[in-house]
Design a protein around this motif. Structure first.
Motif, PDB file in Angstrom:
ATOM      1  N   ASP A  38      54.967  -5.941  59.729  1.00  0.00           N
ATOM      2  CA  ASP A  38      54.603  -5.357  58.448  1.00  0.00           C
ATOM      3  C   ASP A  38      55.822  -4.683  57.809  1.00  0.00           C
ATOM      4  OD1 ASP A  38      54.970  -2.817  59.624  1.00  0.00           O
ATOM      5  OD2 ASP A  38      52.852  -2.618  60.117  1.00  0.00           O
ATOM      6  N   TYR A  39      55.655  -4.262  56.559  1.00  0.00           N
ATOM      7  CA  TYR A  39      56.759  -3.722  55.765  1.00  0.00           C
ATOM      8  C   TYR A  39      57.395  -2.496  56.418  1.00  0.00           C
ATOM      9  CZ  TYR A  39      59.209  -1.669  51.759  1.00  0.00           C
ATOM     10  OH  TYR A  39      60.167  -1.121  50.927  1.00  0.00           O
ATOM     11  N   LYS A  40      56.571  -1.567  56.862  1.00  0.00           N
ATOM     12  CA  LYS A  40      57.074  -0.329  57.459  1.00  0.00           C
ATOM     13  C   LYS A  40      57.877  -0.619  58.736  1.00  0.00           C
ATOM     14  CE  LYS A  40      55.568   4.237  59.017  1.00  0.00           C
ATOM     15  NZ  LYS A  40      54.390   5.140  59.224  1.00  0.00           N
ATOM     16  N   THR A  41      57.353  -1.506  59.566  1.00  0.00           N
ATOM     17  CA  THR A  41      58.047  -1.864  60.809  1.00  0.00           C
ATOM     18  C   THR A  41      59.355  -2.587  60.505  1.00  0.00           C
ATOM     19  OG1 THR A  41      55.903  -2.087  61.911  1.00  0.00           O
ATOM     20  CG2 THR A  41      57.820  -3.057  63.015  1.00  0.00           C
ATOM     21  N   TYR A  42      59.329  -3.488  59.530  1.00  0.00           N
ATOM     22  CA  TYR A  42      60.521  -4.225  59.127  1.00  0.00           C
ATOM     23  C   TYR A  42      61.615  -3.263  58.679  1.00  0.00           C
ATOM     24  CZ  TYR A  42      63.622  -6.880  56.054  1.00  0.00           C
ATOM     25  OH  TYR A  42      64.733  -7.411  55.427  1.00  0.00           O
ATOM     26  N   LYS A  43      61.240  -2.337  57.818  1.00  0.00           N
ATOM     27  CA  LYS A  43      62.210  -1.376  57.291  1.00  0.00           C
ATOM     28  C   LYS A  43      62.891  -0.585  58.393  1.00  0.00           C
ATOM     29  CE  LYS A  43      60.388   1.466  54.643  1.00  0.00           C
ATOM     30  NZ  LYS A  43      60.224   2.609  53.763  1.00  0.00           N
ATOM     31  N   GLU A  44      62.095  -0.024  59.248  1.00  0.00           N
ATOM     32  CA  GLU A  44      62.649   0.842  60.291  1.00  0.00           C
ATOM     33  C   GLU A  44      63.474   0.039  61.293  1.00  0.00           C
ATOM     34  OE1 GLU A  44      63.876   4.086  62.223  1.00  0.00           O
ATOM     35  OE2 GLU A  44      62.935   3.916  60.243  1.00  0.00           O
ATOM     36  N   SER A  45      63.005  -1.150  61.615  1.00  0.00           N
ATOM     37  CA  SER A  45      63.757  -1.996  62.543  1.00  0.00           C
ATOM     38  C   SER A  45      65.110  -2.370  61.940  1.00  0.00           C
ATOM     39  CB  SER A  45      62.954  -3.255  62.867  1.00  0.00           C
ATOM     40  OG  SER A  45      63.667  -4.082  63.745  1.00  0.00           O
ATOM     41  N   LEU A  46      65.117  -2.698  60.650  1.00  0.00           N
ATOM     42  CA  LEU A  46      66.362  -3.049  59.975  1.00  0.00           C
ATOM     43  C   LEU A  46      67.319  -1.858  59.955  1.00  0.00           C
ATOM     44  CD1 LEU A  46      68.083  -4.993  58.282  1.00  0.00           C
ATOM     45  CD2 LEU A  46      66.856  -4.167  56.245  1.00  0.00           C
ATOM     46  N   ARG A  47      66.803  -0.691  59.608  1.00  0.00           N
ATOM     47  CA  ARG A  47      67.651   0.499  59.564  1.00  0.00           C
ATOM     48  C   ARG A  47      68.283   0.770  60.931  1.00  0.00           C
ATOM     49  NH1 ARG A  47      68.410   5.341  60.906  1.00  0.00           N
ATOM     50  NH2 ARG A  47      66.629   5.272  62.316  1.00  0.00           N
TER      51      ARG A  47
ATOM     52  N   LYS B 143      62.109   1.443  43.125  1.00  0.00           N
ATOM     53  CA  LYS B 143      62.557   0.515  44.156  1.00  0.00           C
ATOM     54  C   LYS B 143      63.154   1.292  45.310  1.00  0.00           C
ATOM     55  CE  LYS B 143      63.404  -3.746  41.586  1.00  0.00           C
ATOM     56  NZ  LYS B 143      64.376  -4.826  41.333  1.00  0.00           N
ATOM     57  N   GLU B 144      62.861   0.814  46.502  1.00  0.00           N
ATOM     58  CA  GLU B 144      63.404   1.440  47.693  1.00  0.00           C
ATOM     59  C   GLU B 144      64.722   0.763  48.060  1.00  0.00           C
ATOM     60  OE1 GLU B 144      61.366   3.665  51.405  1.00  0.00           O
ATOM     61  OE2 GLU B 144      60.567   1.713  50.827  1.00  0.00           O
ATOM     62  N   ALA B 145      65.734   1.578  48.339  1.00  0.00           N
ATOM     63  CA  ALA B 145      67.057   1.044  48.648  1.00  0.00           C
ATOM     64  C   ALA B 145      67.545   1.576  49.987  1.00  0.00           C
ATOM     65  CB  ALA B 145      68.050   1.428  47.557  1.00  0.00           C
ATOM     66  N   LEU B 146      68.245   0.727  50.705  1.00  0.00           N
ATOM     67  CA  LEU B 146      68.895   1.116  51.951  1.00  0.00           C
ATOM     68  C   LEU B 146      70.299   1.612  51.591  1.00  0.00           C
ATOM     69  CD1 LEU B 146      68.665   1.134  55.093  1.00  0.00           C
ATOM     70  CD2 LEU B 146      69.772  -1.119  55.043  1.00  0.00           C
ATOM     71  N   VAL B 147      70.587   2.857  51.959  1.00  0.00           N
ATOM     72  CA  VAL B 147      71.861   3.492  51.620  1.00  0.00           C
ATOM     73  C   VAL B 147      72.785   3.472  52.830  1.00  0.00           C
ATOM     74  CG1 VAL B 147      72.963   5.599  50.773  1.00  0.00           C
ATOM     75  CG2 VAL B 147      70.659   4.997  49.996  1.00  0.00           C
ATOM     76  N   LEU B 148      74.047   3.121  52.590  1.00  0.00           N
ATOM     77  CA  LEU B 148      75.060   3.094  53.649  1.00  0.00           C
ATOM     78  C   LEU B 148      76.172   4.069  53.257  1.00  0.00           C
ATOM     79  CD1 LEU B 148      75.302  -0.800  53.904  1.00  0.00           C
ATOM     80  CD2 LEU B 148      73.743   0.689  55.163  1.00  0.00           C
ATOM     81  N   GLN B 149      76.046   5.300  53.726  1.00  0.00           N
ATOM     82  CA  GLN B 149      76.966   6.357  53.311  1.00  0.00           C
ATOM     83  C   GLN B 149      77.981   6.661  54.416  1.00  0.00           C
ATOM     84  OE1 GLN B 149      75.123  10.113  52.302  1.00  0.00           O
ATOM     85  NE2 GLN B 149      76.738  10.529  50.818  1.00  0.00           N
ATOM     86  N   THR B 150      79.247   6.320  54.143  1.00  0.00           N
ATOM     87  CA  THR B 150      80.317   6.552  55.100  1.00  0.00           C
ATOM     88  C   THR B 150      80.947   7.924  54.859  1.00  0.00           C
ATOM     89  OG1 THR B 150      80.797   4.186  55.115  1.00  0.00           O
ATOM     90  CG2 THR B 150      82.483   5.640  56.031  1.00  0.00           C
ATOM     91  N   LYS B 151      81.200   8.656  55.923  1.00  0.00           N
ATOM     92  CA  LYS B 151      81.819   9.972  55.802  1.00  0.00           C
ATOM     93  C   LYS B 151      83.194   9.839  55.160  1.00  0.00           C
ATOM     94  CE  LYS B 151      79.445  11.730  59.920  1.00  0.00           C
ATOM     95  NZ  LYS B 151      79.606  12.202  61.311  1.00  0.00           N
ATOM     96  N   GLU B 152      83.501  10.767  54.263  1.00  0.00           N
ATOM     97  CA  GLU B 152      84.804  10.858  53.601  1.00  0.00           C
ATOM     98  C   GLU B 152      85.111   9.656  52.716  1.00  0.00           C
ATOM     99  OE1 GLU B 152      87.671  11.532  56.631  1.00  0.00           O
ATOM    100  OE2 GLU B 152      86.873  13.491  57.194  1.00  0.00           O
ATOM    101  N   GLU B 153      84.070   8.979  52.250  1.00  0.00           N
ATOM    102  CA  GLU B 153      84.251   7.892  51.282  1.00  0.00           C
ATOM    103  C   GLU B 153      83.366   8.158  50.079  1.00  0.00           C
ATOM    104  OE1 GLU B 153      83.745   3.857  52.406  1.00  0.00           O
ATOM    105  OE2 GLU B 153      85.267   3.912  53.982  1.00  0.00           O
TER     106      GLU B 153
END
Length: 293
Positions: free
Chosen positions: A2-11, A37-47
């Motif tokens: 399901d959507y919730k499981t997919y999201k968390e597994s991907l993260r 819209k829900e977005a996956l954020v990839l935040q790198t330290k010091e960037e």
């Protein structure tokens, strides 16, 4: 899955690959026309650069393959190319940004929350917003200008607007007879009755701003010997038809409204307006068409 499981597994998979130096999390983005819209954020330290990937685009591919590893690899590839694709444009000064400032059109009504964080200019019942192109291919990747960026550049909205309009006048737009888009053998079967023309950018991406090209509207109207009705097909294009006496504005508005509310024809985020517009070639101006016109 399901959507919730997919999201968390991907993260979790992405986080494991990128390590502790990158924070991987979800956020909700408010887009045009109240679309969330829900977005996956990839935040790198010091960037400063923070790639965001919308989950719905990943989910579409996953629905076809059922392979979450492909989703993970797509995210990692976007992260890997972040410097090339996104560019740290927040660090650019105004002189560097100027050539890449463009305008976009969105509706005013219902977009109050969307517009509050960004400079805009009202035109009719629409808002002109501003973006910065992040690569040379128009429409592929653009970052919207917020108040914070404008202030960092040390300019006001007047200067931003004049720069964007100057760039806008240099852009290429095309007017194409809609009938020419269909195979010749279908033309008689279609029996469209009236000539309808698509006015947009060459690649028909975010091309509704074409309706502000008064020079092209004037030339086209003079060639056809008529005033024009302008139908907002989407944020990507507008439709032009000759304004003839027997045409009913109410019926044209009903057609536009019907299309805008059909998710099989247009996505909610891409709806521009329910209005029909009228270009008067005698005075060279656009107005919202009155139903008794």
């Amino acid at each position: 899955m399901d959507y919730k499981t997919y999201k968390e597994s991907l993260r979790e998979k992405v986080q494991e690959e990128l390590g502790e130096n990158v924070s991987v999390y979800y956020t909700e983005m408010i887009k045009n026309n109240k679309v969330k819209k829900e977005a996956l954020v990839l935040q790198t330290k010091e960037e400063n650069t923070t790639p965001m990937i919308y989950v719905d685009s990943l989910l579409e591919a996953y629905a076809c393959t059922g392979n979450i590893e492909e989703s993970k690899n797509t995210v990692l590839e976007i992260y890997k190319r972040r410097d090339d694709v996104l560019a740290e444009w927040n660090g650019f000064d105004w002189e560097q940004v100027k050539p890449y400032v463009r305008i976009r059109l969105v509706r005013m009504e219902g977009n109050e929350e969307y517009l509050k964080d960004r400079p805009y200019k009202k035109v009719l019942d629409l808002a002109i917003i501003f973006v910065v192109l992040l690569n040379e291919k128009e429409g592929e990747m653009a970052a919207q200008v917020l108040w914070t960026q404008m202030e960092a550049w040390g300019i006001d909205i007047g200067k931003l607007y004049l720069t964007a309009i100057d760039n806008f006048r240099k852009e290429e737009f095309t007017i194409t007879n809609m009938a020419s888009l269909f195979p010749a053998e279908l033309e008689e079967e279609l029996e469209m009755g009236i000539d309808m023309y698509i006015f947009s950018t060459k690649n028909r991406i975010q091309g509704a701003r074409a309706m502000l090209r008064m020079d092209m509207l004037k030339t086209f109207a003079n060639e056809k010997g008529c005033n024009l009705f302008i139908l907002p097909s989407s944020v990507h294009e507008i439709l032009l038809i000759c304004a003839e006496k027997e045409m009913c504005v109410a019926e044209l508005k009903a057609i536009v409204s019907s299309v805008n509310r059909n998710p099989n024809l247009i996505e909610a985020e891409e709806v521009l307006s329910d209005s029909v517009y009228y270009y008067d070639c005698r005075i060279g101006e656009i107005s919202i068409a009155k139903e008794d016109k």
